[in-house]
Motif scaffolding. Structure first.
Motif, PDB file in Angstrom:
ATOM      1  N   MET A 158     -33.737  -1.702 -63.526  1.00  0.00           N
ATOM      2  CA  MET A 158     -33.010  -2.311 -64.694  1.00  0.00           C
ATOM      3  C   MET A 158     -34.225  -3.132 -65.517  1.00  0.00           C
ATOM      4  O   MET A 158     -34.542  -4.005 -64.957  1.00  0.00           O
ATOM      5  CB  MET A 158     -31.766  -2.639 -64.473  1.00  0.00           C
ATOM      6  CG  MET A 158     -30.740  -1.668 -63.851  1.00  0.00           C
ATOM      7  SD  MET A 158     -30.316  -0.589 -64.980  1.00  0.00           S
ATOM      8  CE  MET A 158     -28.865  -1.198 -65.731  1.00  0.00           C
ATOM      9  N   HIS A 159     -34.068  -2.979 -66.803  1.00  0.00           N
ATOM     10  CA  HIS A 159     -35.070  -3.637 -67.791  1.00  0.00           C
ATOM     11  C   HIS A 159     -34.085  -4.505 -68.592  1.00  0.00           C
ATOM     12  O   HIS A 159     -32.991  -3.709 -69.230  1.00  0.00           O
ATOM     13  CB  HIS A 159     -35.916  -2.899 -68.504  1.00  0.00           C
ATOM     14  CG  HIS A 159     -37.023  -2.418 -67.470  1.00  0.00           C
ATOM     15  ND1 HIS A 159     -38.154  -3.138 -67.067  1.00  0.00           N
ATOM     16  CD2 HIS A 159     -37.153  -1.037 -67.188  1.00  0.00           C
ATOM     17  CE1 HIS A 159     -38.718  -2.228 -66.272  1.00  0.00           C
ATOM     18  NE2 HIS A 159     -38.317  -1.211 -66.501  1.00  0.00           N
ATOM     19  N   VAL A 160     -34.261  -5.743 -69.241  1.00  0.00           N
ATOM     20  CA  VAL A 160     -33.402  -6.302 -70.147  1.00  0.00           C
ATOM     21  C   VAL A 160     -34.113  -5.926 -71.212  1.00  0.00           C
ATOM     22  O   VAL A 160     -35.552  -5.956 -71.640  1.00  0.00           O
ATOM     23  CB  VAL A 160     -33.586  -7.770 -69.850  1.00  0.00           C
ATOM     24  CG1 VAL A 160     -32.869  -8.645 -71.235  1.00  0.00           C
ATOM     25  CG2 VAL A 160     -32.967  -8.362 -68.767  1.00  0.00           C
ATOM     26  N   TYR A 161     -33.222  -5.815 -72.530  1.00  0.00           N
ATOM     27  CA  TYR A 161     -33.941  -5.285 -73.772  1.00  0.00           C
ATOM     28  C   TYR A 161     -33.003  -6.068 -74.974  1.00  0.00           C
ATOM     29  O   TYR A 161     -32.144  -6.599 -74.586  1.00  0.00           O
ATOM     30  CB  TYR A 161     -33.613  -3.686 -73.990  1.00  0.00           C
ATOM     31  CG  TYR A 161     -32.393  -3.334 -74.212  1.00  0.00           C
ATOM     32  CD1 TYR A 161     -31.683  -3.204 -75.450  1.00  0.00           C
ATOM     33  CD2 TYR A 161     -31.765  -2.685 -72.925  1.00  0.00           C
ATOM     34  CE1 TYR A 161     -30.230  -2.862 -75.513  1.00  0.00           C
ATOM     35  CE2 TYR A 161     -30.178  -2.316 -72.781  1.00  0.00           C
ATOM     36  CZ  TYR A 161     -29.550  -2.224 -74.409  1.00  0.00           C
ATOM     37  OH  TYR A 161     -28.369  -2.034 -74.219  1.00  0.00           O
ATOM     38  N   ASP A 162     -33.816  -5.940 -76.244  1.00  0.00           N
ATOM     39  CA  ASP A 162     -33.166  -6.389 -77.212  1.00  0.00           C
ATOM     40  C   ASP A 162     -32.975  -5.343 -78.293  1.00  0.00           C
ATOM     41  O   ASP A 162     -34.042  -4.645 -78.368  1.00  0.00           O
ATOM     42  CB  ASP A 162     -33.798  -7.709 -77.834  1.00  0.00           C
ATOM     43  CG  ASP A 162     -33.732  -8.973 -76.823  1.00  0.00           C
ATOM     44  OD1 ASP A 162     -32.591  -9.410 -76.340  1.00  0.00           O
ATOM     45  OD2 ASP A 162     -34.767  -9.480 -76.624  1.00  0.00           O
ATOM     46  N   TYR A 163     -32.122  -5.624 -79.321  1.00  0.00           N
ATOM     47  CA  TYR A 163     -31.862  -4.494 -80.124  1.00  0.00           C
ATOM     48  C   TYR A 163     -31.360  -5.036 -81.579  1.00  0.00           C
ATOM     49  O   TYR A 163     -30.652  -6.073 -81.220  1.00  0.00           O
ATOM     50  CB  TYR A 163     -31.330  -3.164 -79.893  1.00  0.00           C
ATOM     51  CG  TYR A 163     -29.853  -3.177 -79.569  1.00  0.00           C
ATOM     52  CD1 TYR A 163     -29.292  -2.831 -80.824  1.00  0.00           C
ATOM     53  CD2 TYR A 163     -29.102  -3.844 -78.682  1.00  0.00           C
ATOM     54  CE1 TYR A 163     -27.757  -3.040 -80.940  1.00  0.00           C
ATOM     55  CE2 TYR A 163     -27.848  -3.747 -78.637  1.00  0.00           C
ATOM     56  CZ  TYR A 163     -27.218  -3.324 -80.027  1.00  0.00           C
ATOM     57  OH  TYR A 163     -25.529  -3.733 -79.885  1.00  0.00           O
ATOM     58  N   ALA A 164     -31.581  -4.522 -82.559  1.00  0.00           N
ATOM     59  CA  ALA A 164     -30.989  -4.841 -83.903  1.00  0.00           C
ATOM     60  C   ALA A 164     -30.700  -3.428 -84.758  1.00  0.00           C
ATOM     61  O   ALA A 164     -31.441  -2.334 -84.413  1.00  0.00           O
ATOM     62  CB  ALA A 164     -31.848  -5.635 -84.704  1.00  0.00           C
ATOM     63  N   VAL A 165     -29.801  -3.604 -85.298  1.00  0.00           N
ATOM     64  CA  VAL A 165     -29.417  -2.380 -86.262  1.00  0.00           C
ATOM     65  C   VAL A 165     -30.138  -2.434 -87.529  1.00  0.00           C
ATOM     66  O   VAL A 165     -29.972  -3.618 -88.191  1.00  0.00           O
ATOM     67  CB  VAL A 165     -27.806  -2.196 -86.325  1.00  0.00           C
ATOM     68  CG1 VAL A 165     -27.711  -0.964 -87.148  1.00  0.00           C
ATOM     69  CG2 VAL A 165     -27.295  -2.017 -85.219  1.00  0.00           C
ATOM     70  N   ILE A 166     -30.782  -1.617 -88.105  1.00  0.00           N
ATOM     71  CA  ILE A 166     -31.562  -1.740 -89.375  1.00  0.00           C
ATOM     72  C   ILE A 166     -30.397  -1.171 -90.468  1.00  0.00           C
ATOM     73  O   ILE A 166     -29.973  -0.060 -90.304  1.00  0.00           O
ATOM     74  CB  ILE A 166     -32.736  -0.757 -89.416  1.00  0.00           C
ATOM     75  CG1 ILE A 166     -33.744  -1.317 -88.173  1.00  0.00           C
ATOM     76  CG2 ILE A 166     -33.483  -0.851 -90.726  1.00  0.00           C
ATOM     77  CD1 ILE A 166     -34.701  -0.201 -87.908  1.00  0.00           C
ATOM     78  N   ARG A 167     -30.231  -1.937 -91.444  1.00  0.00           N
ATOM     79  CA  ARG A 167     -29.151  -1.692 -92.624  1.00  0.00           C
ATOM     80  C   ARG A 167     -29.998  -1.612 -93.987  1.00  0.00           C
ATOM     81  O   ARG A 167     -30.990  -2.346 -94.126  1.00  0.00           O
ATOM     82  CB  ARG A 167     -28.168  -2.908 -92.534  1.00  0.00           C
ATOM     83  CG  ARG A 167     -27.650  -2.981 -91.227  1.00  0.00           C
ATOM     84  CD  ARG A 167     -26.902  -4.362 -91.321  1.00  0.00           C
ATOM     85  NE  ARG A 167     -25.916  -4.407 -90.138  1.00  0.00           N
ATOM     86  CZ  ARG A 167     -25.230  -5.498 -89.821  1.00  0.00           C
ATOM     87  NH1 ARG A 167     -25.417  -6.745 -90.463  1.00  0.00           N
ATOM     88  NH2 ARG A 167     -24.393  -5.622 -88.877  1.00  0.00           N
ATOM     89  N   VAL A 168     -29.502  -0.812 -94.614  1.00  0.00           N
ATOM     90  CA  VAL A 168     -29.962  -0.630 -96.074  1.00  0.00           C
ATOM     91  C   VAL A 168     -28.559  -1.427 -96.791  1.00  0.00           C
ATOM     92  O   VAL A 168     -27.733  -0.845 -97.060  1.00  0.00           O
ATOM     93  CB  VAL A 168     -30.026   0.704 -96.715  1.00  0.00           C
ATOM     94  CG1 VAL A 168     -30.576   0.741 -97.940  1.00  0.00           C
ATOM     95  CG2 VAL A 168     -31.192   1.309 -95.641  1.00  0.00           C
ATOM     96  N   VAL A 169     -29.026  -2.268 -97.567  1.00  0.00           N
ATOM     97  CA  VAL A 169     -28.170  -3.052 -98.543  1.00  0.00           C
ATOM     98  C   VAL A 169     -28.632  -2.851 -99.879  1.00  0.00           C
ATOM     99  O   VAL A 169     -29.472  -3.376-100.645  1.00  0.00           O
ATOM    100  CB  VAL A 169     -28.039  -4.281 -98.262  1.00  0.00           C
ATOM    101  CG1 VAL A 169     -27.165  -5.191 -99.170  1.00  0.00           C
ATOM    102  CG2 VAL A 169     -28.064  -4.730 -96.694  1.00  0.00           C
ATOM    103  N   PRO A 170     -28.177  -1.469-100.464  1.00  0.00           N
ATOM    104  CA  PRO A 170     -28.759  -1.199-101.849  1.00  0.00           C
ATOM    105  C   PRO A 170     -28.371  -2.361-103.087  1.00  0.00           C
ATOM    106  O   PRO A 170     -29.390  -2.270-103.957  1.00  0.00           O
ATOM    107  CB  PRO A 170     -28.171   0.034-102.147  1.00  0.00           C
ATOM    108  CG  PRO A 170     -26.727   0.210-101.313  1.00  0.00           C
ATOM    109  CD  PRO A 170     -26.999  -0.858-100.256  1.00  0.00           C
ATOM    110  N   ARG A 171     -27.404  -3.050-103.060  1.00  0.00           N
ATOM    111  CA  ARG A 171     -27.034  -3.825-103.975  1.00  0.00           C
ATOM    112  C   ARG A 171     -26.835  -5.252-103.315  1.00  0.00           C
ATOM    113  O   ARG A 171     -25.648  -5.327-102.952  1.00  0.00           O
ATOM    114  CB  ARG A 171     -25.884  -3.568-104.863  1.00  0.00           C
ATOM    115  CG  ARG A 171     -26.486  -2.267-105.859  1.00  0.00           C
ATOM    116  CD  ARG A 171     -25.292  -1.560-106.532  1.00  0.00           C
ATOM    117  NE  ARG A 171     -24.711  -2.587-107.160  1.00  0.00           N
ATOM    118  CZ  ARG A 171     -23.500  -2.485-108.229  1.00  0.00           C
ATOM    119  NH1 ARG A 171     -22.723  -1.605-107.829  1.00  0.00           N
ATOM    120  NH2 ARG A 171     -23.079  -3.470-109.088  1.00  0.00           N
TER     121      ARG A 171
END
Length: 133
Positions: free
Chosen positions: A1-14
């Motif tokens: 098992m490996h530890v990982y980090d993640y983030a969700v990529i978001r588009v904020v048009p306005r």
């Protein structure tokens, strides 16, 4: 098992409205020497928030995530940084059209499988999700 980090990529048009569409995930694992971003922008959902959004610009900025993750000279000066620093740069808070969620962590055996699972959970609309085995 490996530890990982993640983030969700978001588009904020306005940016002034604060509304966003989740468009991808970036996942980093130091021990597994893994850094990858996968993008699946639902352009119809984005157009619901802003019918006049410049999709070419959005696509170009999202493509930069994958290029920076891959690293190298083609990704500019940021692409030459070590993988962990590239991840930190990509996930730094910003108030622009492309943003990321806070960074979250977990453990997994297979990074590619986890990235796919995160796309299913965080990005894809229910009708577009991969069938569960």
């Amino acid at each position: 098992m490996h530890v990982y980090d993640y983030a969700v990529i978001r588009v904020v048009p306005r940016v002034e409205r604060g509304e966003f569409v989740n468009a991808g995930v970036v996942l980093s694992c130091r021990a597994g020497r893994f850094l990858e971003a996968r993008i699946e922008l639902d352009e119809a959902r984005l157009r619901m928030l802003d019918p006049d959004v410049d999709l070419d610009t959005v696509r170009a900025h999202l493509a930069a995530f994958a290029a920076i993750c891959a690293g190298g000279d083609d990704a500019g000066p940021i692409g030459r940084l070590p993988a962990r620093e590239r991840f930190r740069w990509l996930t730094a808070p910003r108030s622009t059209m492309i943003q990321t969620s806070p960074v979250h962590g977990g453990r997994c055996e297979d990074h590619a499988t986890m990235l796919e699972r995160l796309l299913d959970t965080m990005v894809r609309a229910p009708a577009l999700r991969a069938p569960r085995a």
